[in-house]
Design a protein around this motif. Structure first.
Motif, PDB file in Angstrom:
ATOM      1  N   HIS A 237      -2.659   7.241   2.436  1.00  0.00           N
ATOM      2  CA  HIS A 237      -3.261   6.096   3.128  1.00  0.00           C
ATOM      3  C   HIS A 237      -2.529   4.809   2.810  1.00  0.00           C
ATOM      4  O   HIS A 237      -2.071   4.606   1.681  1.00  0.00           O
ATOM      5  CB  HIS A 237      -4.761   5.985   2.828  1.00  0.00           C
ATOM      6  N   ASP A 249      -2.503   2.009  -5.342  1.00  0.00           N
ATOM      7  CA  ASP A 249      -3.492   2.598  -4.416  1.00  0.00           C
ATOM      8  C   ASP A 249      -3.441   1.872  -3.076  1.00  0.00           C
ATOM      9  O   ASP A 249      -4.153   0.915  -2.871  1.00  0.00           O
ATOM     10  CB  ASP A 249      -4.886   2.507  -5.033  1.00  0.00           C
ATOM     11  N   ASN A 250      -2.642   2.265  -2.088  1.00  0.00           N
ATOM     12  CA  ASN A 250      -1.790   3.425  -2.184  1.00  0.00           C
ATOM     13  C   ASN A 250      -0.440   3.127  -1.526  1.00  0.00           C
ATOM     14  O   ASN A 250       0.062   3.928  -0.749  1.00  0.00           O
ATOM     15  CB  ASN A 250      -2.485   4.631  -1.530  1.00  0.00           C
ATOM     16  N   GLU A 281      -8.834   4.413   4.767  1.00  0.00           N
ATOM     17  CA  GLU A 281      -9.282   5.425   3.803  1.00  0.00           C
ATOM     18  C   GLU A 281     -10.355   4.874   2.880  1.00  0.00           C
ATOM     19  O   GLU A 281     -11.337   5.541   2.564  1.00  0.00           O
ATOM     20  CB  GLU A 281      -8.090   5.912   2.961  1.00  0.00           C
ATOM     21  N   GLU A 282     -10.137   3.627   2.435  1.00  0.00           N
ATOM     22  CA  GLU A 282     -10.963   3.086   1.353  1.00  0.00           C
ATOM     23  C   GLU A 282     -12.448   2.950   1.705  1.00  0.00           C
ATOM     24  O   GLU A 282     -13.290   2.930   0.823  1.00  0.00           O
ATOM     25  CB  GLU A 282     -10.416   1.727   0.894  1.00  0.00           C
ATOM     26  N   ASP A 310      -1.599  10.089  -3.209  1.00  0.00           N
ATOM     27  CA  ASP A 310      -2.459   8.913  -3.372  1.00  0.00           C
ATOM     28  C   ASP A 310      -2.458   8.521  -4.848  1.00  0.00           C
ATOM     29  O   ASP A 310      -2.952   9.277  -5.685  1.00  0.00           O
ATOM     30  CB  ASP A 310      -3.873   9.259  -2.885  1.00  0.00           C
TER      31      ASP A 310
HETATM   32 ZN    ZN Z   1      -6.353   5.630  -2.627  1.00  0.00          ZN
END
Ligand code: ZN
Ligand code: BES
Length: 440
Positions: A237, A249-250, A281-282, A310
């Motif tokens: 992501h 991240d990331n 994604e988060e 990730d």
């Molecule tokens: Zn992540």
């Protein structure tokens, strides 16, 4: 005779230049770090649905295209959330130090009302309690945040306060846009309010300044022009949390994905792999859920594995999560490149999960010990280039293995790196096969 010698020399030269060419396409830490710098320094924070995420998508698309891939931006909607200020104050009690955080997807609001304690917020907890027009105080646990808040709202509560049942604060999520303002506070604060209620009614003011709305995000998908019948997906992501620039991240995983796309360009691996940078994604794996949900049956059947990178740039331990056979491959290739890979079949929440749910074999490569996880301190300076290289090498070896298994090129063409050729022959005996498909 002369002619034969000439041909031998020519072949040697050709082989040598081929080997040189092959060397050029090796994973480069410098290239990976340059992507990482672009994403985490030039762009910076990249929360889904913001300008930062769009800028990152542009950069990633540009890079894939530069390597020769056809790039698609796959758009999807997701529930956007932003907390612009949250507070809870009791109007007639000392509430100094009371810190409230909006639950993710809390509706905004500025309300005053009487606080009513309703235990865990289960149906039976509301029996005999009057919450209509009031603010429900509940303890975390047993039910999801979503169910607690929905239960309170269904009985007419105009706000909800959940207090933690463990130390500290968790940023709970309602999973979808809520209908009333809802917050979480820590356990001591919650118990204090609950105790205070036993000596009579208490009025509180609850303010949530949130932006909660549907927005659009994108998966950036690269495929080799004209290629069909993909056999692997490699992704990570590219969005970050709002709190910081998300270098580890990331941006780290995406930097490795980009560099793998470059080293695989013009090769069979590049032709048979889909490289994907996932959006959103988060907030709940929205990009990967959309992508995995859109694969048709024949794609699911043809794809041997999904590899998710990730958080691969910080920390001593490297974990391979997911399918037993592929994690074992990762562990063995790890030994070859000097990285001890710990196999864990129960990996945490990231973009491989929706693929596993669709019955694909997955490999999740991650380093779980980042002290700056989800903070403003997750910055470029913390990233160790060597760790990107290790993740890249392991992912690349697994990918090559998945794609080239049974192919002559794996046994004879994949040499020049000590025992790797030997190892690849050895791991050939592992029964990777095609996925056992348990469709949906
Ligand atoms: Zn992540
Ligand atoms: N990169 C993390 C996953 C992660 C966390 C890997 C810690 C290694 C160590 C990911 O971006 C994340 O934060 N996931 C969420 C869950 C997701 C479904 C929102 C998490 O783990 O809380």
């Amino acid at each position: 005779m002369k002619r034969a010698r000439y041909i031998v020399v020519l072949l040697l030269v050709l082989f040598w230049s081929f080997a040189q060419g092959a060397d050029k396409a090796q994973f480069s830490m410098t290239e990976a770090m340059s992507h990482l710098r672009q994403l985490s320094v030039a762009v910076g924070s990249r929360p889904a649905g913001t300008k930062g995420e769009l800028e990152a998508a542009d950069y990633i698309a540009e890079q894939f295209a530069k390597f020769g891939y056809t790039v698609e931006r796959q758009s999807f909607e997701f529930p956007y959330f932003e907390d612009r200020g949250t507070s809870l104050v009791a109007l007639d009690t000392q509430t100094e130090g009371l810190v409230a955080y909006a639950l993710i997807y809390s509706s905004p609001g500025d309300i005053e009302g009487e606080l009513v304690y309703v235990g865990l917020g289960r149906d039976e907890d509301f029996e005999g309690a009057q919450v209509a027009g009031k603010i429900a105080l509940m303890e975390r646990g047993t039910l999801t945040f979503q169910n607690k808040v929905a239960n309170a709202a269904a009985r007419g509560a105009k706000g909800a306060v959940v207090y933690n049942n463990a130390q500290g604060i968790v940023r709970g999520t309602l999973q979808e846009l809520g209908s009333i303002p809802a917050v979480i506070i820590d356990r001591p604060s919650g118990e204090k309010l609950r105790d205070r209620l036993s000596s009579g009614p208490l009025k509180v003011r609850l303010v949530v300044k949130s932006v909660s709305e549907r927005r659009t995000s994108y998966n950036v998908v690269a495929r080799w022009p004209g290629a069909e019948g993909h056999r692997a997906i490699v992704g990570g992501h590219y969005d970050s949390v709002a709190e910081g620039p998300g270098a580890n991240d990331n941006a780290s995983g995406v930097a490795v994905v980009l560099e793998l796309a470059r080293t695989s360009a013009h090769t069979e691996v590049g032709r048979q792999t889909l490289f994907v940078a996932f959006g959103a994604e988060e907030l709940g794996l929205f990009g990967s859920r959309h992508f995995a949900g859109g694969l048709d049956r024949s794609q699911v059947e043809a794809i041997s594995a999904m590899i998710n990178l990730d958080m691969v740039g910080v920390g001593d331990r490297m974990i391979a999560g997911g399918d037993a056979k592929i994690t074992e491959l990762a562990r063995r290739f790890g030994l070859e490149v000097g990285q001890n890979v710990v196999v864990n079949s129960q990996p945490g929440g990231s973009d491989h999960v929706p693929f596993a749910r669709r019955g694909l074999r997955v490999l999740f490569l991650t380093r779980p010990d980042d002290p700056n996880y989800h903070t403003a301190r997750d910055t470029f300076d913390d990233i160790q280039p060597k760790l990107l290289e290790l993740a890249g090498q392991i992912a690349e070896l697994v990918l090559k293995h998945l794609i080239m298994v049974g192919d002559e090129a794996l046994l004879y063409g994949w040499s020049g790196k000590g025992s790797l050729g030997v190892l690849s022959a050895e791991v050939l005996s592992l029964d990777i096969g095609l996925p056992d498909i348990g469709l949906i």
